[in-house]
Write a protein that holds these residues in place. Sequence first.
Motif, PDB file in Angstrom:
ATOM      1  N   LEU A  25      18.997  47.008  43.859  1.00 59.38           N
ATOM      2  CA  LEU A  25      19.072  48.190  44.713  1.00 59.38           C
ATOM      3  C   LEU A  25      19.289  47.850  46.180  1.00 59.38           C
ATOM      4  CD1 LEU A  25      16.274  50.471  43.262  1.00 59.38           C
ATOM      5  CD2 LEU A  25      18.729  50.719  43.008  1.00 59.38           C
ATOM      6  N   ALA A  26      18.735  46.745  46.621  1.00 56.41           N
ATOM      7  CA  ALA A  26      18.784  46.437  48.046  1.00 56.41           C
ATOM      8  C   ALA A  26      19.510  45.133  48.314  1.00 56.41           C
ATOM      9  CB  ALA A  26      17.360  46.366  48.601  1.00 56.41           C
ATOM     10  N   ARG A  27      20.518  45.191  49.140  1.00 56.21           N
ATOM     11  CA  ARG A  27      21.196  43.991  49.590  1.00 56.21           C
ATOM     12  C   ARG A  27      20.369  43.366  50.708  1.00 56.21           C
ATOM     13  NH1 ARG A  27      27.219  46.763  49.954  1.00 56.21           N
ATOM     14  NH2 ARG A  27      27.210  47.605  47.839  1.00 56.21           N
ATOM     15  N   PRO A  28      20.728  42.135  51.153  1.00 54.18           N
ATOM     16  CA  PRO A  28      19.940  41.503  52.228  1.00 54.18           C
ATOM     17  C   PRO A  28      19.749  42.442  53.414  1.00 54.18           C
ATOM     18  CG  PRO A  28      21.489  39.935  51.317  1.00 54.18           C
ATOM     19  CD  PRO A  28      21.790  41.262  50.663  1.00 54.18           C
ATOM     20  N   LEU A  29      18.517  42.568  53.853  1.00 50.84           N
ATOM     21  CA  LEU A  29      18.184  43.518  54.903  1.00 50.84           C
ATOM     22  C   LEU A  29      18.658  43.008  56.256  1.00 50.84           C
ATOM     23  CD1 LEU A  29      16.761  46.108  55.736  1.00 50.84           C
ATOM     24  CD2 LEU A  29      14.631  44.807  55.876  1.00 50.84           C
ATOM     25  N   MET A 105      13.284  56.161  48.484  1.00 53.70           N
ATOM     26  CA  MET A 105      14.389  56.681  49.261  1.00 53.70           C
ATOM     27  C   MET A 105      15.213  55.521  49.816  1.00 53.70           C
ATOM     28  SD  MET A 105      15.927  59.439  50.144  1.00 53.70           S
ATOM     29  CE  MET A 105      14.652  60.526  49.479  1.00 53.70           C
ATOM     30  N   PRO A 106      16.517  55.461  49.475  1.00 55.67           N
ATOM     31  CA  PRO A 106      17.360  54.383  49.994  1.00 55.67           C
ATOM     32  C   PRO A 106      17.797  54.664  51.425  1.00 55.67           C
ATOM     33  CG  PRO A 106      18.677  55.845  48.639  1.00 55.67           C
ATOM     34  CD  PRO A 106      17.269  56.368  48.577  1.00 55.67           C
ATOM     35  N   VAL A 107      18.026  53.608  52.170  1.00 51.79           N
ATOM     36  CA  VAL A 107      18.459  53.727  53.565  1.00 51.79           C
ATOM     37  C   VAL A 107      19.708  52.866  53.761  1.00 51.79           C
ATOM     38  CG1 VAL A 107      17.811  53.456  55.988  1.00 51.79           C
ATOM     39  CG2 VAL A 107      16.049  53.969  54.263  1.00 51.79           C
ATOM     40  N   PRO A 108      20.858  53.475  54.041  1.00 49.32           N
ATOM     41  CA  PRO A 108      22.064  52.671  54.273  1.00 49.32           C
ATOM     42  C   PRO A 108      21.993  51.952  55.616  1.00 49.32           C
ATOM     43  CG  PRO A 108      22.524  54.997  54.657  1.00 49.32           C
ATOM     44  CD  PRO A 108      21.119  54.925  54.135  1.00 49.32           C
ATOM     45  N   ARG A 109      22.510  50.708  55.630  1.00 49.92           N
ATOM     46  CA  ARG A 109      22.561  49.963  56.889  1.00 49.92           C
ATOM     47  C   ARG A 109      23.658  48.907  56.824  1.00 49.92           C
ATOM     48  NH1 ARG A 109      17.182  47.313  59.275  1.00 49.92           N
ATOM     49  NH2 ARG A 109      16.677  49.537  59.583  1.00 49.92           N
ATOM     50  N   GLY A 111      26.788  48.535  55.824  1.00 48.64           N
ATOM     51  CA  GLY A 111      27.507  48.231  54.598  1.00 48.64           C
ATOM     52  C   GLY A 111      26.635  47.983  53.387  1.00 48.64           C
ATOM     53  N   GLY A 112      25.325  47.896  53.574  1.00 43.32           N
ATOM     54  CA  GLY A 112      24.401  47.710  52.464  1.00 43.32           C
ATOM     55  C   GLY A 112      23.354  48.805  52.478  1.00 43.32           C
ATOM     56  N   HIS A 113      22.230  48.532  51.891  1.00 40.46           N
ATOM     57  CA  HIS A 113      21.135  49.485  51.911  1.00 40.46           C
ATOM     58  C   HIS A 113      19.856  48.798  51.470  1.00 40.46           C
ATOM     59  CE1 HIS A 113      22.546  49.593  47.705  1.00 40.46           C
ATOM     60  NE2 HIS A 113      21.284  49.834  47.410  1.00 40.46           N
ATOM     61  N   PHE A 114      18.732  49.398  51.816  1.00 44.17           N
ATOM     62  CA  PHE A 114      17.443  48.949  51.333  1.00 44.17           C
ATOM     63  C   PHE A 114      16.677  50.184  50.877  1.00 44.17           C
ATOM     64  CE2 PHE A 114      17.217  49.585  55.880  1.00 44.17           C
ATOM     65  CZ  PHE A 114      16.052  50.305  56.082  1.00 44.17           C
ATOM     66  N   TYR A 204      13.417  57.692  34.093  1.00 47.31           N
ATOM     67  CA  TYR A 204      14.036  57.759  35.418  1.00 47.31           C
ATOM     68  C   TYR A 204      15.249  56.840  35.454  1.00 47.31           C
ATOM     69  CZ  TYR A 204      14.569  57.929  40.463  1.00 47.31           C
ATOM     70  OH  TYR A 204      15.085  58.116  41.724  1.00 47.31           O
ATOM     71  N   LYS A 205      16.356  57.354  35.941  1.00 43.14           N
ATOM     72  CA  LYS A 205      17.597  56.584  35.977  1.00 43.14           C
ATOM     73  C   LYS A 205      17.771  55.918  37.332  1.00 43.14           C
ATOM     74  CE  LYS A 205      19.868  59.687  32.687  1.00 43.14           C
ATOM     75  NZ  LYS A 205      21.012  60.596  32.443  1.00 43.14           N
ATOM     76  N   GLU A 206      18.038  54.635  37.300  1.00 45.41           N
ATOM     77  CA  GLU A 206      18.160  53.854  38.531  1.00 45.41           C
ATOM     78  C   GLU A 206      19.227  54.405  39.463  1.00 45.41           C
ATOM     79  OE1 GLU A 206      19.609  49.400  39.309  1.00 45.41           O
ATOM     80  OE2 GLU A 206      17.772  49.543  38.130  1.00 45.41           O
ATOM     81  N   GLU A 207      20.311  54.921  38.890  1.00 43.77           N
ATOM     82  CA  GLU A 207      21.390  55.413  39.731  1.00 43.77           C
ATOM     83  C   GLU A 207      21.001  56.658  40.527  1.00 43.77           C
ATOM     84  OE1 GLU A 207      22.442  56.659  35.394  1.00 43.77           O
ATOM     85  OE2 GLU A 207      21.569  54.924  36.448  1.00 43.77           O
ATOM     86  N   TRP A 208      19.912  57.317  40.129  1.00 44.92           N
ATOM     87  CA  TRP A 208      19.465  58.490  40.896  1.00 44.92           C
ATOM     88  C   TRP A 208      19.055  58.094  42.312  1.00 44.92           C
ATOM     89  CZ3 TRP A 208      15.964  61.080  36.617  1.00 44.92           C
ATOM     90  CH2 TRP A 208      16.813  61.708  35.683  1.00 44.92           C
ATOM     91  N   VAL A 209      18.509  56.881  42.468  1.00 38.56           N
ATOM     92  CA  VAL A 209      18.159  56.424  43.805  1.00 38.56           C
ATOM     93  C   VAL A 209      19.417  56.312  44.656  1.00 38.56           C
ATOM     94  CG1 VAL A 209      17.128  54.567  45.156  1.00 38.56           C
ATOM     95  CG2 VAL A 209      16.187  55.148  42.929  1.00 38.56           C
ATOM     96  N   LEU A 210      20.461  55.730  44.095  1.00 38.70           N
ATOM     97  CA  LEU A 210      21.695  55.523  44.840  1.00 38.70           C
ATOM     98  C   LEU A 210      22.405  56.833  45.156  1.00 38.70           C
ATOM     99  CD1 LEU A 210      23.020  52.372  42.953  1.00 38.70           C
ATOM    100  CD2 LEU A 210      21.479  52.513  44.914  1.00 38.70           C
ATOM    101  N   ASP A 211      22.094  57.876  44.402  1.00 34.42           N
ATOM    102  CA  ASP A 211      22.692  59.207  44.695  1.00 34.42           C
ATOM    103  C   ASP A 211      22.274  59.705  46.072  1.00 34.42           C
ATOM    104  OD1 ASP A 211      23.980  59.295  42.278  1.00 34.42           O
ATOM    105  OD2 ASP A 211      22.528  60.615  41.307  1.00 34.42           O
ATOM    106  N   GLU A 212      21.152  59.198  46.585  1.00 34.69           N
ATOM    107  CA  GLU A 212      20.648  59.660  47.876  1.00 34.69           C
ATOM    108  C   GLU A 212      21.286  58.926  49.060  1.00 34.69           C
ATOM    109  OE1 GLU A 212      19.006  62.307  47.984  1.00 34.69           O
ATOM    110  OE2 GLU A 212      18.642  62.406  45.833  1.00 34.69           O
TER     111      GLU A 212
END
Length: 213
Positions: A25-29, A105-109, A111-114, A204-212
Amino acid sequence: GARPRPSPMGFVGLFARAGLRAASLARPLVPLAPRRAVSIVTLGQRRKLDEIVKLDALEKEPPEAIAEIWRQFHRDADACVGLVLDQAAYTLLSQRLAESPMYVMPVPREGGHFVLAMQHQAGGLCFTFLDEYRKNPEAAHPWLFVSLYGDLLESKGTGLVRGEYMPNLLSKEEASRVLARTLEVYTSDRYDRCYIFNHAPKHYKEEWVLDEL
């Protein structure tokens, strides 16, 4: 009757049972540049509304003016963000947070996200870095703490929401986005995902997090 809340002892395993793999879910912060930090000791301690604004003066204003004053105050303030809800939305949010007190809740940053883990507790919502929370919930530092104020619900039909964040960890834009998206999820049809996350995490589907994102 009221649906049961998840057991506090089960909070740590909740993320794992929901199939949330931090690595996927999270690329390098990407860290933010050093900024003046809010004390972690005070972040997470809910302040009374009359400690933030002159409540007596605010109560004399009509709802529209209260909303604009609150928004403007937080637009200009450091390390905090604010939103306004009507009575119906505030009441619904409070009920659903009590029913489903955990979410992500994902946070884009850059080009990636955490991903931040959210827990509803007495007085508000505490957001921490998901990786830290999974390793040790007690040691996880708060990145964002959100206080809910219903002081003006009965008299003005207005609920006030305030988020205080660590400016060396989140930008104002990121904190504002996390707050807005969280309230949106909990007061919309997407709340079903919050409920499933808390009460039937295996579904719970993992892709639901990325929908946000």
